[in-house]
Structure formats: C-alpha cells, structure tokens
Design an enzyme around this catalytic site. Structure first.
Site, PDB file in Angstrom:
ATOM      1  N   ARG A  22       0.834  -1.190   0.000  1.00 14.84           N
ATOM      2  CA  ARG A  22       0.000   0.000   0.000  1.00 14.84           C
ATOM      3  C   ARG A  22       0.875   1.248   0.000  1.00 14.84           C
ATOM      4  NH1 ARG A  22      -0.621   4.601   2.716  1.00 14.84           N
ATOM      5  NH2 ARG A  22      -0.284   3.475   4.662  1.00 14.84           N
ATOM      6  N   ASP A  23       1.655   1.459   1.059  1.00 19.06           N
ATOM      7  CA  ASP A  23       2.511   2.651   1.112  1.00 19.06           C
ATOM      8  C   ASP A  23       3.562   2.615   0.007  1.00 19.06           C
ATOM      9  OD1 ASP A  23       3.772   5.005   2.012  1.00 19.06           O
ATOM     10  OD2 ASP A  23       3.345   4.509   4.079  1.00 19.06           O
ATOM     11  N   HIS A  26       3.158   4.497  -3.406  1.00 14.23           N
ATOM     12  CA  HIS A  26       3.540   5.898  -3.617  1.00 14.23           C
ATOM     13  C   HIS A  26       4.847   6.001  -4.403  1.00 14.23           C
ATOM     14  CE1 HIS A  26       0.544   7.939  -1.176  1.00 14.23           C
ATOM     15  NE2 HIS A  26       0.791   7.133  -0.152  1.00 14.23           N
ATOM     16  N   SER A 176       3.718  11.053   9.210  1.00 13.50           N
ATOM     17  CA  SER A 176       3.551  11.080   7.755  1.00 13.50           C
ATOM     18  C   SER A 176       4.656  11.811   7.017  1.00 13.50           C
ATOM     19  CB  SER A 176       2.208  11.726   7.399  1.00 13.50           C
ATOM     20  OG  SER A 176       1.157  11.160   8.149  1.00 13.50           O
ATOM     21  N   HIS A 203       3.393   4.303  12.961  1.00 16.71           N
ATOM     22  CA  HIS A 203       3.819   4.188  11.565  1.00 16.71           C
ATOM     23  C   HIS A 203       4.826   5.295  11.297  1.00 16.71           C
ATOM     24  CE1 HIS A 203       2.822   3.705   7.103  1.00 16.71           C
ATOM     25  NE2 HIS A 203       3.376   4.902   7.114  1.00 16.71           N
ATOM     26  N   HIS A 205       8.028   7.262   9.030  1.00 12.31           N
ATOM     27  CA  HIS A 205       8.719   7.514   7.765  1.00 12.31           C
ATOM     28  C   HIS A 205      10.161   7.892   8.081  1.00 12.31           C
ATOM     29  CE1 HIS A 205       5.670   7.318   4.479  1.00 12.31           C
ATOM     30  NE2 HIS A 205       4.883   7.255   5.541  1.00 12.31           N
TER      31      HIS A 205
END
Length: 345
Positions: A22-23, A26, A176, A203, A205
């Site tokens: 999913r991620d 991007h 994010s 989550h 990054h």
C-alpha cells in the site's frame, strides 16, 4: 529461523503490520501489477508476517488524476492478495473523502480482515460514521491519525479516546512526514497508551533516518503494533525497514513470530521485483522531514518544480509553512507558481 535475543522486551508480543503493498505504491506511482502483488504477498505470508496491507497509496477509492491512477482497480488488488494469503491477515486503508462506505462494503466482500480508517490528526470525527459501520459489520476496525506531528501529545490522546468511542479496535499515529525524533514519539505514544485500553500503533517515515529508532521508542513507550515495509518501500524517503526492525525487536526480547530467513527472502524479492531501487534519504527527503510535509508529496513536488523551474526544497518549506496535508496536492502547483512569480518580480 529467528534472531536470538536478550530479555529487554521480556517476551512482549509486537504485531507487525506490513504496508509494502500500500505505502510502497507511492514510490512507483501506484503501478504495481498482478504478478508483483501476488509474489510479495505469498513471500510475506510464508515468512509469518501477521498483517499485510494492500491498495492504492492513498487507500480505497483514491485512484484518480489528482493523486495518481493505479494500474489495477481496488477489486483486482484485493482479490489477488486475498488469494495469495493463507495465514496472514489482509488489511486495507481508507481516507474518508477518497473512499466511501461503498468501498468498505467491497473490501468486506473481498474478506478484508482489518480496515484502517485514517484522518488528519485533529479531525478524528471524520472517521465516526465509517468506524460505526465497520463495528456493525463485525469487522476489525482500526483508526490512525495522520500528520501527527501537527498535534500535541494531549490532543492526540484525546482524539484516540474518541476514536475508541466511535468503534476503533486499535488506534495509532502516522509520522507522515518523517519529522519525529525518538523523544517526540515517546511523549505521544505514552500519552495515547494512558488514554486508551485498546492496542496502540505507530507508523514511521524515514526522512531524517529515524524510522527504526522511532519505532523502537514507540514500542518501549507501550505501542503494540508497528508498521514497516520491505526495504523501507514507501513514500518519499520510505518507511521503517521491515527486515531491520524485526530482528532488532527480537534482539531486544520482543516477540514478533516472524521467521527471519523468510523475512529476508521477502525483502530480497521486494527489492528485485517491486521497486527500481530501495528508497534513499536524498536532499529533498531531508527537507520534507524538516518542513513537516507529507512524504507522499515528493514525486509531485519534483515534477512540478522541474516544470516551473523552481527549487523543490523551497516548495517543501513553503508547503510546511502552509501546513499542507494529504489531499491538498493542488497546493503544490499554487506554491510553485508563487515562488516563480516572486523570483520574477
């Protein structure tokens, strides 16, 4: 085979949520195909990864000209991954406004085990209707707050408590933009842990190179679920590197239930077949993290900055000043044109 460990984690179980399919979308403009989805899902399942998320990078219903059209429809992606998973749970993600109750119904029809509803960090109310619907359907519903660096620990804890009232079985935050340092994570996860009795998730990054460290800070502060991606495959500078996080957790004494060799095999497969190259922390990624701008903006910022002949770093810092969030991609053009006009004035 699993990694040997000292007893720091005292055997506490940590659920690993694999967002690669999913991620990671991007990073490849949402163009993963059937064979790529199938092969990686099978490899993650064989390794014992408990939860595998699939879909457009922005979630159910998001395939569009504004944020990118996916190669495959939601139905195709969910069908392929569902058929490929024997033991792992299949998870999906949805942002209200992109996705609708109709999208949730289709995900349920495809036997999605877990549905995550995401909202901006101060707008948990937007998830109420969808969480209520999922509760009525008996589906495991999780709620996650995006761009969480924009809110205080107290505000995040308050939002999480309300999300539980709305029906969330687990709550969490996304860094994010890759903006956090470990102390930021400790404060926020600690406050959330004290406010709710359901599992708490984190989550990360990797814009500032802190994704693994921040994930460790989260679990030490009481998080139960950690997100990660194979080779860090994700938006911008990428996510927490899955095949690094798991053995680090095991060395610390936490229990993930994931087979190390199987996990390494899945990561090797991901690097060969899913991505042109693993994510790197380049100059633009660092600026995105410092500015606190959504990592998923990177590709579009680079495209538009190149077209308008402006410095993408300036675009990111200006977007940060305007507190741009996912879904406001139109601001990138506005900012680039304003910078171009200011230079010509």
């Amino acid at each position: 085979m699993s990694a040997s460990a000292p007893s720091g984690g005292a055997g506490k179980p940590v659920l690993i949520y694999d967002a690669s399919l999913r991620d990671g979308h991007h990073a490849v403009r949402h163009q993963l195909d059937r064979d790529q989805l199938r092969a990686y899902a099978e490899a993650a399942d064989a390794a014992g990864v408990p939860m595998v998320e699939v879909g457009h990078g922005n979630g159910l219903g998001a395939s569009s000209l504004q944020v990118g059209q996916a190669r495959l429809s939601d139905d195709e992606m969910l069908s392929i991954v569902r058929e490929s998973l024997r033991d792992s749970a299949m998870a999906v993600f949805m942002l209200p406004g992109w996705g609708t109750t109709a999208d949730l119904k289709r995900a349920i029809a495809h036997e999605a085990d877990i549905v995550r509803i995401g909202t901006h960090c101060t707008e948990g109310d937007l998830a109420e209707r969808h969480l209520g619907f999922l509760r009525e359907q008996g589906v495991q519903a999780q709620a996650v707050l995006l761009m969480s660096h924009m809110a205080s620990a107290e505000r995040l804890a308050h939002e999480c408590a309300r999300l539980v009232e709305f029906g969330a079985n687990a709550v969490g935050i996304m860094d994010s933009s890759g903006h956090y340092l470990p102390a930021d994570v400790t404060e926020r996860i600690g406050a959330m842990r004290a406010a709710v009795e359901v599992p708490v998730m984190f989550h990360a990054h990797n814009n500032l190179g802190m994704a693994v460290a921040n994930s460790i800070a989260a679990v030490e502060a009481g998080a139960d679920i950690l997100d990660a991606c194979a080779r860090g495959f994700g938006a911008g500078a990428g996510n927490t590197q899955l095949e690094v996080l798991v053995p680090v957790l095991e060395r610390m004494g936490f229990s993930t239930g994931i087979d190390l060799y199987g996990l390494l095999d899945a990561a090797d497969l991901a690097e060969r077949t899913l991505m042109p190259a693993p994510p790197t922390i380049d100059s633009v990624s660092v600026v995105s993290g410092l500015a606190g701008v959504f990592s998923g903006f990177k590709t579009r910022v680079l495209d538009i900055a190149r077209r308008e002949d402006v410095d993408p770093r300036d675009v990111f810092f200006e977007l940060g000043k305007r507190q741009a969030v996912a879904g406001q991609e139109d601001l990138i053009v506005e900012v680039a044109l304003a910078l171009k006009a200011a230079r010509s004035a």
